[in-house]
Scaffold this active site. Structure first.
Site, mmCIF file in Angstrom:
data_model
loop_
_atom_site.group_PDB
_atom_site.id
_atom_site.type_symbol
_atom_site.label_atom_id
_atom_site.label_comp_id
_atom_site.label_asym_id
_atom_site.label_seq_id
_atom_site.Cartn_x
_atom_site.Cartn_y
_atom_site.Cartn_z
ATOM 1 N N ARG A 183 -0.433 -2.586 -6.309
ATOM 2 C CA ARG A 183 -0.860 -3.613 -5.282
ATOM 3 C C ARG A 183 -1.732 -4.573 -6.253
ATOM 4 N NH1 ARG A 183 -1.285 -5.083 0.106
ATOM 5 N NH2 ARG A 183 -3.504 -5.278 0.718
ATOM 6 N N HIS B 168 -1.776 2.540 -5.727
ATOM 7 C CA HIS B 168 -2.470 1.304 -5.323
ATOM 8 C C HIS B 168 -2.734 0.273 -6.477
ATOM 9 C CE1 HIS B 168 -4.322 -0.645 -1.713
ATOM 10 N NE2 HIS B 168 -5.271 -1.027 -2.384
ATOM 11 N N ARG C 101 0.950 -1.274 -0.020
ATOM 12 C CA ARG C 101 0.026 -0.009 0.078
ATOM 13 C C ARG C 101 0.913 1.293 -0.028
ATOM 14 N NH1 ARG C 101 -2.112 -3.510 3.868
ATOM 15 N NH2 ARG C 101 -4.180 -4.258 3.447
ATOM 16 N N HIS D 162 -4.651 -9.449 3.734
ATOM 17 C CA HIS D 162 -6.125 -9.338 3.786
ATOM 18 C C HIS D 162 -6.728 -10.232 4.883
ATOM 19 C CE1 HIS D 162 -6.552 -8.299 -0.754
ATOM 20 N NE2 HIS D 162 -6.263 -7.108 -0.022
ATOM 21 N N LYS E 199 -2.297 -2.063 7.897
ATOM 22 C CA LYS E 199 -3.460 -1.903 7.996
ATOM 23 C C LYS E 199 -4.160 -2.860 8.995
ATOM 24 C CE LYS E 199 -7.796 -1.238 5.385
ATOM 25 N NZ LYS E 199 -8.644 -1.122 4.297
ATOM 26 N N TYR F 28 -9.868 -10.385 -7.243
ATOM 27 C CA TYR F 28 -8.843 -10.463 -8.172
ATOM 28 C C TYR F 28 -9.065 -11.304 -9.260
ATOM 29 C CZ TYR F 28 -6.563 -6.792 -5.701
ATOM 30 O OH TYR F 28 -6.246 -5.747 -4.741
#
Length: 688
Positions: free
Chosen positions: A623, A620, A530, A646, A555, A655
């Protein structure tokens, strides 16, 4: 007869006189003592002390001359060693230079503690450092242990002229009899459940859970499997799981119940990839609401334009004196000496005390109160009426700074991230500004609905942030229930993430010879980082020997590892040799400061333009490209999930909708129509 004992002491390298007597509220001795100039009170020894004089015996006798039946006892011995010991403990002595700061290192917990005794200068330096925590009960600082921070703290101590010593916290030896045992003996599973349990264990290893956590989860998940041996475990619904957990809550202790819930949630959320589940078996912890304290000079600046002395008085009592609203309702009209008897004025600012007395005098002249200092049309205020009065004052004078500071205090007591706190506060302050800073207690549901309608054209994430902000401040802070019709969440669309092809990334990297710019894009792509993760990347986080990158406090406050390409080694070493960064991989022109995200975004846009990419680009997308290309290469989606960090596999699954190989293998029905009918092919026509 009243007895008072007087002897000399040393308080913070100043010789003073201790006045030790039995405290009686509003007694003549106590009133005289409180009027002595420069008197101070010791919370440690529960006594007053005053400046020392050579003729103190005559002086003291004269001061208390008006008190009948008073026995004054002068003690000639110096009680320095016993009085105010805690306040003077470890005070640095400039002359002898014998004061020492004690550093205790706990290697097991990776923490170290700094005990500096009474050292205001050192305390202020550590307080501004914001890398440690002041432990009030232990009266020392605690720092999360790493060698870099340890060296930094030691350098601060030495720079301020203090000697220091260190010691190790001894971990108690564990005897053979006390070796930790498994939670329970494993239960044998039927053959039909072994495949599920095997997949569960694989996911535990993949998620890098600790051995002890794996052991605990396995025990409770085995029990769960045994209890549902005759059911379709993979397809159990939320209500069936909730019913099971609720049954177990009656027989399990609190810790075992939490471990059972965690083991079950891990299987359905992390192994099967379901959405998060919440099992509310106890009340949520309420938001911690604390008084906002404003230093006197800040409060005075905010309220100096207010004409009403009564309004200024109430704001002073609430936000500087921090007196409870219920107590304010009972204050008597003659309260000029309020902070010399019943209450203590925070900050001990003499100007604040004078200001308060002037306000009380002005209120007496203007309002002619009957009995209470703050009255409601000649009658005492109730708790509800004084709350309403305070809210109207904040609204009438649009005291937005008080709103903001109060909400900041409340948000800091939550476990929300800094970014979430800023988003909530920013959204709610804009909302209050729209209604001219009307207090939330007076804002109706229809007002909220009107505001939401005005933002209907904004993005779904913006509207979601508004809803979250309203729910936090109205429901948790102001205890107001919001109607679901007023704070309806927008319907979310499904948008595919934009990404670069490998040819586009190669083209961008070839547009520049600037090693720093090249590495920003290359590392963002090779590790799937990120924007903030690129910015926070430290030199020690890149492991060239194992070709991996460590991402700390990403995150959700989660650490993880990602990939580092071996083809970047030469570029990376050349960059380090040329730029010589100090702490972070990418630094601004000022050494030790992080490279700005705006500069990184401009670098990417410039490189994309040079490579002939016409669409809008952002960091982003690197990524997104990392995840898409890994899946195109046939990598297991669970590994991709871990590399991206994640929490839910649902986030990674998006994705799979943009993988090129899948689109290439499917042909349009239009192609088959052309091949079968010959549409679009030129044919010779017969002459007319």
């Amino acid at each position: 007869m009243i007895s008072i004992k007087i002897y000399s002491i040393h308080h913070r390298q100043e010789k003073r006189l201790a006045l030790e007597y039995d405290y009686t509220p509003n007694s003549k001795v106590d009133q005289i003592t409180r009027n002595i100039p420069d008197r101070k009170y010791s919370n440690t020894k529960k006594l007053w002390h005053i400046p020392f004089r050579n003729n103190y015996k005559e002086w003291i006798t004269e001061i208390y001359n008006s008190v009948d039946d008073l026995d004054i006892c002068f003690c000639d011995t110096d009680a320095t060693a016993n009085i105010l010991k805690e306040e003077k403990k470890d005070e640095p002595d400039q002359e002898s230079n014998k004061a020492r700061v004690h550093i205790k290192i706990d290697k097991a917990k990776k923490k170290f503690y700094v005990d500096h005794g009474y050292a205001p200068k050192l305390f202020n330096v550590f307080n501004n450092l914001k890398d440690g925590f002041w432990l009030k009960k232990q009266r020392n600082w605690m720092f999360e242990g790493n060698n870099e921070l340890y060296q930094k703290v030691v350098a601060i101590i030495e720079k301020n002229g203090y000697l220091w010593e260190k010691s190790l916290v001894q971990t108690p030896a564990v005897s053979n009899n006390n070796v930790s045992k498994p939670v329970e003996k494993p239960i044998d599973l039927p053959e039909s459940l072994n495949a599920i349990f095997h997949a569960y264990n694989e996911t535990l290893i993949l998620k890098r859970m600790s051995p002890r956590t794996c052991e605990i989860y396995q025990v409770f998940f085995r029990k769960f499997l045994i209890d549902h041996a005759n059911e379709d475990i993979q397809n159990l619904g939320y209500h069936e799981l909730y019913r099971y957990i609720k049954e177990k809550s009656g027989s399990l202790g609190e810790t075992s119940l939490r471990q059972t819930i965690a083991a079950i949630k891990f299987y359905y959320e992390r192994t099967l990839g379901r959405d998060k589940m919440f099992f509310y078996l106890s009340h949520k912890n309420p938001v911690k609401k604390t008084f906002l304290f404003l230093p006197f000079h800040e409060l005075k600046e905010l309220i100096e334009e207010i004409d009403s002395p009564g309004d200024r008085l109430l704001l002073f009592l609430v936000f500087h004196a921090n007196i409870n609203l219920k107590d304010i309702c009972t204050l008597q009209v003659d309260s000029e000496n309020l902070f010399e008897s019943k209450f203590r004025l925070p900050g001990n600012d003499p100007e604040a005390g004078i200001y308060f007395k002037k306000l009380v005098t002005k209120c007496k002249i203007r309002y002619e109160q009957k009995k209470h200092l703050v009255e409601n049309k000649g009658k005492p205020h109730t708790l509800e009426s004084i709350k309403a009065k305070l809210y109207r004052i904040l609204q009438r004078y649009q005291l937005k700074d008080i709103y903001r500071l109060q909400y900041e205090v409340i948000l800091k007591n939550t476990n929300y991230s800094i970014k979430t706190q800023q988003m909530y506060l920013g959204a709610f302050m804009k909302f209050l500004a729209y209604f001219n800073y009307k207090h939330p207690a007076f804002i109706e549901d229809e007002d909220i609905r009107e505001y939401m309608i005005l933002h209907r054209e904004k993005s779904t994430s913006h509207q979601d942030n508004l809803v979250n902000s309203f729910k936090f401040f109205f429901e948790k802070v102001h205890n107001q229930t919001l109607s679901e019709k007023c704070v309806m969440r927008p319907r979310k669309g499904f948008h595919l993430p934009d990404y670069f092809t490998q040819e586009e990334i190669s083209g961008m990297l070839n547009t520049t010879d600037n090693l720093k710019h090249k590495l920003v894009v290359a590392i963002g792509y090779t590790a799937g980082l990120r924007r903030q993760e690129i910015r926070n990347l430290r030199l020690r986080d890149i492991d060239l020997n194992n070709n991996r990158v460590f991402i700390k406090d990403a995150k959700g406050n989660r650490d993880r590892y990602s990939l580092f390409s071996k083809h970047l080694h030469d570029i990376y070493k050349a960059y380090l040799k040329k730029e010589k960064p100090g702490v972070y991989v990418f630094e601004s022109p000022k050494a030790g400061q992080k490279y700005s995200t705006t500069s990184m975004a401009n670098v990417l846009k410039k490189m994309a333009k040079g490579a002939g990419i016409q669409r809008n680009v952002h960091l982003h997308m690197l990524r997104h490209s990392f995840a898409t290309h890994l899946l195109e290469d046939g990598r297991d989606i669970r590994y991709v999930q871990e590399l991206l960090g994640h929490r839910s596999i649902k986030t990674t699954e998006r994705y799979t909708h943009i993988i090129s190989d899948a689109l290439i293998s499917v042909s349009s029905p239009f192609d088959r129509m052309v091949s079968e009918t010959g549409f679009g092919q030129k044919k010779d026509r017969d002459p007319p």
